[in-house]
Design a protein around this motif. Structure first.
Motif, PDB file in Angstrom:
ATOM      1  N   GLY A   9       0.183   3.188   2.627  1.00 45.79           N
ATOM      2  CA  GLY A   9      -1.252   4.034   2.223  1.00 45.79           C
ATOM      3  C   GLY A   9      -1.665   5.247   2.061  1.00 45.79           C
ATOM      4  N   VAL A  10      -1.315   6.114   3.239  1.00 44.96           N
ATOM      5  CA  VAL A  10      -1.249   7.706   2.771  1.00 44.96           C
ATOM      6  C   VAL A  10      -0.214   8.078   2.355  1.00 44.96           C
ATOM      7  N   TYR A  11       0.783   8.206   1.800  1.00 46.17           N
ATOM      8  CA  TYR A  11       2.010   8.760   1.617  1.00 46.17           C
ATOM      9  C   TYR A  11       1.978   9.442   0.498  1.00 46.17           C
ATOM     10  N   PRO A  12       2.304  10.605   0.981  1.00 46.25           N
ATOM     11  CA  PRO A  12       1.831  11.760  -0.453  1.00 46.25           C
ATOM     12  C   PRO A  12       2.894  12.010  -1.624  1.00 46.25           C
ATOM     13  N   LYS A  13       4.348  10.910  -1.138  1.00 43.80           N
ATOM     14  CA  LYS A  13       5.067  12.063  -2.002  1.00 43.80           C
ATOM     15  C   LYS A  13       5.485  10.905  -3.073  1.00 43.80           C
ATOM     16  N   PRO A  14       6.399  10.637  -4.105  1.00 51.65           N
ATOM     17  CA  PRO A  14       6.998   9.992  -4.627  1.00 51.65           C
ATOM     18  C   PRO A  14       7.685   8.803  -3.653  1.00 51.65           C
ATOM     19  N   LEU A  15       7.202   7.636  -4.359  1.00 49.36           N
ATOM     20  CA  LEU A  15       7.981   6.235  -3.202  1.00 49.36           C
ATOM     21  C   LEU A  15       8.453   5.453  -4.526  1.00 49.36           C
ATOM     22  N   LEU A  16       9.567   5.463  -4.148  1.00 45.60           N
ATOM     23  CA  LEU A  16      10.191   3.455  -4.979  1.00 45.60           C
ATOM     24  C   LEU A  16      10.505   2.240  -3.483  1.00 45.60           C
ATOM     25  N   LEU A  17      10.070   1.174  -3.573  1.00 41.45           N
ATOM     26  CA  LEU A  17       9.423   0.162  -3.229  1.00 41.45           C
ATOM     27  C   LEU A  17      10.632  -0.891  -3.408  1.00 41.45           C
ATOM     28  N   ALA A  18      12.155  -0.757  -3.555  1.00 41.11           N
ATOM     29  CA  ALA A  18      12.723  -1.652  -4.207  1.00 41.11           C
ATOM     30  C   ALA A  18      12.308  -3.513  -3.714  1.00 41.11           C
ATOM     31  N   MET A  19      11.791  -4.288  -4.171  1.00 39.62           N
ATOM     32  CA  MET A  19      11.498  -5.427  -3.331  1.00 39.62           C
ATOM     33  C   MET A  19      11.910  -6.486  -3.442  1.00 39.62           C
ATOM     34  N   ALA A  20      12.697  -7.136  -2.387  1.00 39.74           N
ATOM     35  CA  ALA A  20      13.516  -9.001  -2.837  1.00 39.74           C
ATOM     36  C   ALA A  20      12.433  -9.909  -3.418  1.00 39.74           C
ATOM     37  N   GLY A  21      12.754 -11.159  -4.014  1.00 36.53           N
ATOM     38  CA  GLY A  21      12.047 -12.150  -4.250  1.00 36.53           C
ATOM     39  C   GLY A  21      10.937 -12.039  -3.329  1.00 36.53           C
ATOM     40  N   ARG A  22       9.884 -12.856  -3.906  1.00 33.07           N
ATOM     41  CA  ARG A  22       9.177 -13.802  -2.835  1.00 33.07           C
ATOM     42  C   ARG A  22      10.037 -14.756  -1.870  1.00 33.07           C
ATOM     43  N   ASP A  23      10.641 -15.633  -2.568  1.00 33.54           N
ATOM     44  CA  ASP A  23      11.205 -16.177  -2.113  1.00 33.54           C
ATOM     45  C   ASP A  23      12.195 -16.158  -0.783  1.00 33.54           C
ATOM     46  N   ASP A  24      13.094 -14.539  -1.094  1.00 30.87           N
ATOM     47  CA  ASP A  24      14.043 -14.399  -0.816  1.00 30.87           C
ATOM     48  C   ASP A  24      14.057 -13.275   0.445  1.00 30.87           C
ATOM     49  N   SER A  25      12.173 -13.005   0.431  1.00 20.96           N
ATOM     50  CA  SER A  25      12.810 -11.491   0.790  1.00 20.96           C
ATOM     51  C   SER A  25      11.698 -11.545   2.425  1.00 20.96           C
ATOM     52  N   ILE A  26      12.409  -9.762   3.200  1.00 24.09           N
ATOM     53  CA  ILE A  26      12.191 -10.448   4.808  1.00 24.09           C
ATOM     54  C   ILE A  26      10.547  -9.750   5.304  1.00 24.09           C
ATOM     55  N   VAL A  27       9.847  -9.873   4.336  1.00 20.76           N
ATOM     56  CA  VAL A  27       8.806  -8.897   3.683  1.00 20.76           C
ATOM     57  C   VAL A  27       7.334 -10.641   3.587  1.00 20.76           C
ATOM     58  N   PRO A  28       6.972 -10.936   4.602  1.00 20.55           N
ATOM     59  CA  PRO A  28       6.111 -12.035   4.588  1.00 20.55           C
ATOM     60  C   PRO A  28       5.285 -12.322   3.523  1.00 20.55           C
ATOM     61  N   PRO A  29       5.311 -12.821   2.505  1.00 25.55           N
ATOM     62  CA  PRO A  29       4.427 -12.563   0.779  1.00 25.55           C
ATOM     63  C   PRO A  29       2.782 -12.129   1.703  1.00 25.55           C
ATOM     64  N   ALA A  30       2.246 -12.097   2.547  1.00 23.37           N
ATOM     65  CA  ALA A  30       1.113 -11.644   1.979  1.00 23.37           C
ATOM     66  C   ALA A  30       0.240  -9.952   2.653  1.00 23.37           C
ATOM     67  N   VAL A  31       2.311  -9.670   3.648  1.00 22.06           N
ATOM     68  CA  VAL A  31       2.483  -7.945   3.527  1.00 22.06           C
ATOM     69  C   VAL A  31       2.303  -7.851   2.565  1.00 22.06           C
ATOM     70  N   MET A  32       4.108  -8.269   1.896  1.00 18.88           N
ATOM     71  CA  MET A  32       3.793  -7.884   0.032  1.00 18.88           C
ATOM     72  C   MET A  32       2.791  -7.988  -0.539  1.00 18.88           C
ATOM     73  N   ASP A  33       1.762  -9.214  -0.304  1.00 23.06           N
ATOM     74  CA  ASP A  33       0.362  -8.755  -1.584  1.00 23.06           C
ATOM     75  C   ASP A  33      -0.299  -7.682  -0.752  1.00 23.06           C
ATOM     76  N   ASP A  34      -0.602  -7.054   0.023  1.00 25.19           N
ATOM     77  CA  ASP A  34      -1.044  -6.500   0.797  1.00 25.19           C
ATOM     78  C   ASP A  34      -0.997  -4.853   0.375  1.00 25.19           C
ATOM     79  N   VAL A  35       0.375  -4.317  -0.234  1.00 22.88           N
ATOM     80  CA  VAL A  35       0.818  -3.137  -0.474  1.00 22.88           C
ATOM     81  C   VAL A  35       0.295  -3.315  -1.730  1.00 22.88           C
ATOM     82  N   ALA A  36       0.890  -4.482  -1.891  1.00 21.42           N
ATOM     83  CA  ALA A  36       1.049  -4.245  -3.856  1.00 21.42           C
ATOM     84  C   ALA A  36      -0.667  -4.030  -4.569  1.00 21.42           C
ATOM     85  N   GLY A  37      -1.754  -4.433  -3.491  1.00 22.72           N
ATOM     86  CA  GLY A  37      -2.542  -3.976  -3.692  1.00 22.72           C
ATOM     87  C   GLY A  37      -3.453  -2.689  -3.249  1.00 22.72           C
ATOM     88  N   HIS A  38      -2.738  -2.030  -2.331  1.00 20.16           N
ATOM     89  CA  HIS A  38      -3.305  -1.454  -2.039  1.00 20.16           C
ATOM     90  C   HIS A  38      -2.822  -0.421  -1.322  1.00 20.16           C
TER      91      HIS A  38
END
Length: 75
Positions: A9-38
């Motif tokens: 949320g405060v990272y100052p440099k360009p950052l690419l987050l390459a994320m697995a699909g929702r059904d295959d990710s190790i990141v919980p969907p709620a966390v993915m949604d939170d990052v995507a929205g903020h």
């Protein structure tokens, strides 16, 4: 577990987050949604549907195109 939402949320440099699909990710969907929205404008999120944690291996062609496009944009 790691929770990097605050840092992203405060990272100052360009950052690419390459994320697995929702059904295959190790990141919980709620966390993915939170990052995507903020996340700041310098953070680009690319989701690779149908790909898991090693998406750079299972869909290298798409990953390479996304990475190259990102690098051209930030250099």
């Amino acid at each position: 577990s790691w929770d990097l939402r605050d840092e992203i949320g405060v990272y100052p440099k360009p950052l690419l987050l390459a994320m697995a699909g929702r059904d295959d990710s190790i990141v919980p969907p709620a966390v993915m949604d939170d990052v995507a929205g903020h996340h700041p404008a310098n953070v680009q999120i690319e989701t690779f549907e149908g790909q898991g944690h090693s998406l750079h291996r299972t869909d290298f062609e798409t990953f390479a195109v996304v990475l190259e496009r990102f690098l051209k944009r930030v250099t």
